[in-house]
Design a protein around this motif. Structure first.
Motif, PDB file in Angstrom:
ATOM      1  N   HIS A 181       0.732  -1.542  -0.103  1.00 52.72           N
ATOM      2  CA  HIS A 181       0.377  -0.016   0.100  1.00 52.72           C
ATOM      3  C   HIS A 181       1.076   1.291  -0.086  1.00 52.72           C
ATOM      4  CE1 HIS A 181      -3.312   2.214   1.529  1.00 52.72           C
ATOM      5  NE2 HIS A 181      -4.062   2.205   0.809  1.00 52.72           N
ATOM      6  N   VAL A 182       2.014   1.675  -0.461  1.00 48.45           N
ATOM      7  CA  VAL A 182       2.549   2.462  -1.240  1.00 48.45           C
ATOM      8  C   VAL A 182       1.898   3.227  -1.998  1.00 48.45           C
ATOM      9  CG1 VAL A 182       5.037   3.391  -1.896  1.00 48.45           C
ATOM     10  CG2 VAL A 182       4.550   1.619  -0.306  1.00 48.45           C
ATOM     11  N   LEU A 183       0.423   4.264  -1.629  1.00 43.50           N
ATOM     12  CA  LEU A 183       0.090   5.197  -2.744  1.00 43.50           C
ATOM     13  C   LEU A 183       0.591   6.080  -3.791  1.00 43.50           C
ATOM     14  CD1 LEU A 183      -2.768   5.783  -0.597  1.00 43.50           C
ATOM     15  CD2 LEU A 183      -2.625   4.081  -2.526  1.00 43.50           C
ATOM     16  N   VAL A 184       0.589   5.886  -5.105  1.00 34.85           N
ATOM     17  CA  VAL A 184       0.703   6.883  -6.225  1.00 34.85           C
ATOM     18  C   VAL A 184       0.063   7.505  -6.859  1.00 34.85           C
ATOM     19  CG1 VAL A 184       2.989   5.991  -6.377  1.00 34.85           C
ATOM     20  CG2 VAL A 184       1.791   5.473  -7.560  1.00 34.85           C
ATOM     21  N   ARG A 185       0.099   9.008  -7.379  1.00 34.39           N
ATOM     22  CA  ARG A 185      -0.589   9.178  -7.864  1.00 34.39           C
ATOM     23  C   ARG A 185      -0.809   8.427  -9.222  1.00 34.39           C
ATOM     24  NH1 ARG A 185      -0.088  14.532  -6.506  1.00 34.39           N
ATOM     25  NH2 ARG A 185      -1.781  15.416  -4.891  1.00 34.39           N
ATOM     26  N   GLY A 186      -2.390   8.602 -10.328  1.00 35.87           N
ATOM     27  CA  GLY A 186      -2.240   7.654 -10.882  1.00 35.87           C
ATOM     28  C   GLY A 186      -3.126   6.103 -10.817  1.00 35.87           C
ATOM     29  N   PRO A 187      -3.733   6.220 -11.059  1.00 34.01           N
ATOM     30  CA  PRO A 187      -5.442   4.506 -10.461  1.00 34.01           C
ATOM     31  C   PRO A 187      -4.738   3.564 -10.967  1.00 34.01           C
ATOM     32  CG  PRO A 187      -6.550   6.581 -11.941  1.00 34.01           C
ATOM     33  CD  PRO A 187      -5.418   6.932 -11.545  1.00 34.01           C
ATOM     34  N   GLU A 188      -3.882   3.489 -12.274  1.00 30.40           N
ATOM     35  CA  GLU A 188      -3.313   2.012 -12.923  1.00 30.40           C
ATOM     36  C   GLU A 188      -2.522   1.543 -12.824  1.00 30.40           C
ATOM     37  OE1 GLU A 188      -1.665   5.951 -14.855  1.00 30.40           O
ATOM     38  OE2 GLU A 188      -3.254   5.080 -14.058  1.00 30.40           O
ATOM     39  N   LYS A 189      -1.281   2.326 -11.780  1.00 32.16           N
ATOM     40  CA  LYS A 189      -0.119   2.081 -11.856  1.00 32.16           C
ATOM     41  C   LYS A 189      -0.102   1.127 -11.091  1.00 32.16           C
ATOM     42  CE  LYS A 189       1.851   6.149 -13.028  1.00 32.16           C
ATOM     43  NZ  LYS A 189       2.438   7.749 -12.436  1.00 32.16           N
ATOM     44  N   TRP A 190       0.780   0.361 -11.135  1.00 35.53           N
ATOM     45  CA  TRP A 190       1.073  -1.699 -10.666  1.00 35.53           C
ATOM     46  C   TRP A 190       1.957  -0.754  -8.810  1.00 35.53           C
ATOM     47  CZ3 TRP A 190      -0.623  -5.919 -11.192  1.00 35.53           C
ATOM     48  CH2 TRP A 190      -1.648  -6.202 -12.300  1.00 35.53           C
ATOM     49  N   PRO A 191       2.024  -1.911  -7.916  1.00 32.58           N
ATOM     50  CA  PRO A 191       2.931  -1.749  -6.664  1.00 32.58           C
ATOM     51  C   PRO A 191       4.503  -2.272  -7.317  1.00 32.58           C
ATOM     52  CG  PRO A 191       1.187  -3.398  -6.057  1.00 32.58           C
ATOM     53  CD  PRO A 191       1.159  -2.777  -8.217  1.00 32.58           C
ATOM     54  N   ARG A 192       5.158  -1.548  -6.901  1.00 35.42           N
ATOM     55  CA  ARG A 192       6.553  -1.762  -7.619  1.00 35.42           C
ATOM     56  C   ARG A 192       7.178  -2.919  -7.507  1.00 35.42           C
ATOM     57  NH1 ARG A 192       9.951   1.515  -2.083  1.00 35.42           N
ATOM     58  NH2 ARG A 192       8.220   2.734  -2.938  1.00 35.42           N
ATOM     59  N   ALA A 193       7.883  -3.814  -7.824  1.00 37.63           N
ATOM     60  CA  ALA A 193       8.116  -5.554  -8.560  1.00 37.63           C
ATOM     61  C   ALA A 193       8.577  -6.054  -7.429  1.00 37.63           C
ATOM     62  CB  ALA A 193       9.470  -5.507  -9.773  1.00 37.63           C
ATOM     63  N   GLU A 194       9.532  -5.286  -6.337  1.00 31.35           N
ATOM     64  CA  GLU A 194       9.294  -5.903  -5.178  1.00 31.35           C
ATOM     65  C   GLU A 194       8.142  -6.933  -4.630  1.00 31.35           C
ATOM     66  OE1 GLU A 194      11.862  -8.054  -1.871  1.00 31.35           O
ATOM     67  OE2 GLU A 194      12.232  -8.081  -4.255  1.00 31.35           O
ATOM     68  N   HIS A 195       7.455  -4.734  -4.172  1.00 31.11           N
ATOM     69  CA  HIS A 195       5.533  -5.486  -3.908  1.00 31.11           C
ATOM     70  C   HIS A 195       5.359  -7.001  -4.227  1.00 31.11           C
ATOM     71  CE1 HIS A 195       7.204  -1.468  -1.716  1.00 31.11           C
ATOM     72  NE2 HIS A 195       7.774  -2.609  -1.201  1.00 31.11           N
ATOM     73  N   GLN A 196       5.105  -6.959  -5.240  1.00 29.68           N
ATOM     74  CA  GLN A 196       4.228  -7.859  -5.795  1.00 29.68           C
ATOM     75  C   GLN A 196       4.780  -8.847  -5.667  1.00 29.68           C
ATOM     76  OE1 GLN A 196       3.024  -6.859  -9.871  1.00 29.68           O
ATOM     77  NE2 GLN A 196       4.103  -5.081 -10.130  1.00 29.68           N
ATOM     78  N   ARG A 197       6.036  -9.070  -5.518  1.00 26.77           N
ATOM     79  CA  ARG A 197       6.814 -10.707  -5.010  1.00 26.77           C
ATOM     80  C   ARG A 197       6.767 -11.243  -3.914  1.00 26.77           C
ATOM     81  NH1 ARG A 197      10.507 -12.936  -2.138  1.00 26.77           N
ATOM     82  NH2 ARG A 197      11.370 -10.912  -1.495  1.00 26.77           N
ATOM     83  N   LEU A 198       6.386 -10.054  -2.724  1.00 29.07           N
ATOM     84  CA  LEU A 198       6.257 -10.070  -1.212  1.00 29.07           C
ATOM     85  C   LEU A 198       4.524 -10.227  -1.218  1.00 29.07           C
ATOM     86  CD1 LEU A 198       8.478  -7.751   0.036  1.00 29.07           C
ATOM     87  CD2 LEU A 198       8.512 -10.177   0.361  1.00 29.07           C
ATOM     88  N   ASP A 199       3.910  -9.565  -2.054  1.00 30.54           N
ATOM     89  CA  ASP A 199       2.461 -10.597  -1.875  1.00 30.54           C
ATOM     90  C   ASP A 199       1.633 -11.456  -1.999  1.00 30.54           C
ATOM     91  OD1 ASP A 199       1.930  -7.260  -1.156  1.00 30.54           O
ATOM     92  OD2 ASP A 199       1.159  -6.472  -3.096  1.00 30.54           O
ATOM     93  N   HIS A 200       2.560 -11.665  -3.413  1.00 28.36           N
ATOM     94  CA  HIS A 200       2.992 -12.868  -3.595  1.00 28.36           C
ATOM     95  C   HIS A 200       2.702 -14.053  -3.196  1.00 28.36           C
ATOM     96  CE1 HIS A 200       0.080 -12.451  -7.928  1.00 28.36           C
ATOM     97  NE2 HIS A 200       0.887 -11.361  -8.218  1.00 28.36           N
TER      98      HIS A 200
END
Length: 268
Positions: A181-200
């Motif tokens: 949950h590191v928020l950025v402007r741009g509703p379509e933007k994904w988390p950074r790659a390392e955070h996606q890996r940890l989420d999964h």
């Protein structure tokens, strides 16, 4: 004796509030949410208990004990997307009182409330559009408490299970909120790659019911990915299920840099 017959992690991103106008990047999450609705049809629970990261309380956990939840929601966060939305669905005062009683016995600072004019926030309401589209299943909303640490939230989840067991209810437990949950402007933007890996990785441990590894992994995970509301909603779910349920990842999608998992779990 009552029991938890299923558990869910759901997304509540405001752009799924109106499915007919939802942007393309939400479609995979919406598909997954519809699958969870079918899972609830299959399980036929007597009630849902839903912990939302958007009902934020400071000193106490709160549990809504209304007979019916009625109101009109305009979101203070996103009034352009969620404005003048009426809702009317049943609550479960008996179940709400039972989990509060067990929470107090466990030393959890929890309060039962049926306050007049209470307005449900979209973290609770948005998922229900998909999980119970006829709004005919009783729901007990519970808050996320800022001063509760992860261990207290796990203890609260354990107390919720004990409270359910004091009733005859078959319940689905729901955690409404993002993982990373590191928020950025741009509703379509994904988390950074390392955070996606940890989420999964977290979802993998959870859906495989690897309770011991979850308890070791989870505290570091919520810090590393800056999990929504400190992962309190997830800790409550882990406490309620013991981390021993098994299940499936139905979808994973972005919302302004956050990682949103759609997960179903059942007792192993």
């Amino acid at each position: 004796m009552g029991k938890i017959v299923g558990a869910l992690i759901v997304t509540h991103t405001p752009r799924i509030a109106d499915e007919s106008n939802a942007p393309t990047f939400t479609r995979e999450m919406i598909r997954g949410m519809h699958e969870l609705g079918k899972e609830i049809e299959r399980l036929q629970p007597d009630a849902l208990i839903q912990a939302s990261t958007h009902w934020v309380t400071t000193f106490h956990h709160y549990v809504l004990g209304h007979k019916r939840h009625r109101g009109v929601l305009t979101s203070s966060e996103a009034p352009d997307m969620i404005s003048g939305v009426p809702y009317d669905f049943p609550g479960d005062p008996e179940l709400a009182a039972a989990i509060v009683e067990k929470g107090k016995e466990r030393g959890v600072p929890v309060i039962l409330s049926a306050a007049d004019h209470f307005v449900i926030e979209y973290g609770t309401l948005n998922p229900l559009r998909y999980l119970t589209p006829r709004f005919d299943i009783p729901v007990v909303p519970i808050s996320s408490c800022l001063l509760a640490d992860i261990q207290e939230c796990i203890r609260w989840g354990e107390a919720i299970t004990e409270g359910i067991q004091q009733t005859s209810k078959r319940v689905v437990m729901i955690a409404s909120g993002a993982l990373s949950h590191v928020l950025v402007r741009g509703p379509e933007k994904w988390p950074r790659a390392e955070h996606q890996r940890l989420d999964h990785r977290f979802v993998e441990l959870l859906t495989e019911g690897r309770a011991g590894e979850i308890k070791t992994f989870f505290p570091g995970f919520v810090k590393d990915v800056d999990a929504e509301m400190g992962g309190r909603h997830l800790a409550i779910l882990i406490g309620a299920t013991g981390g021993a349920f098994r299940g499936k990842l139905h979808a994973y999608g972005p919302s302004s840099g956050t990682g949103n998992a759609v997960v179903s779990l059942v007792p192993a």
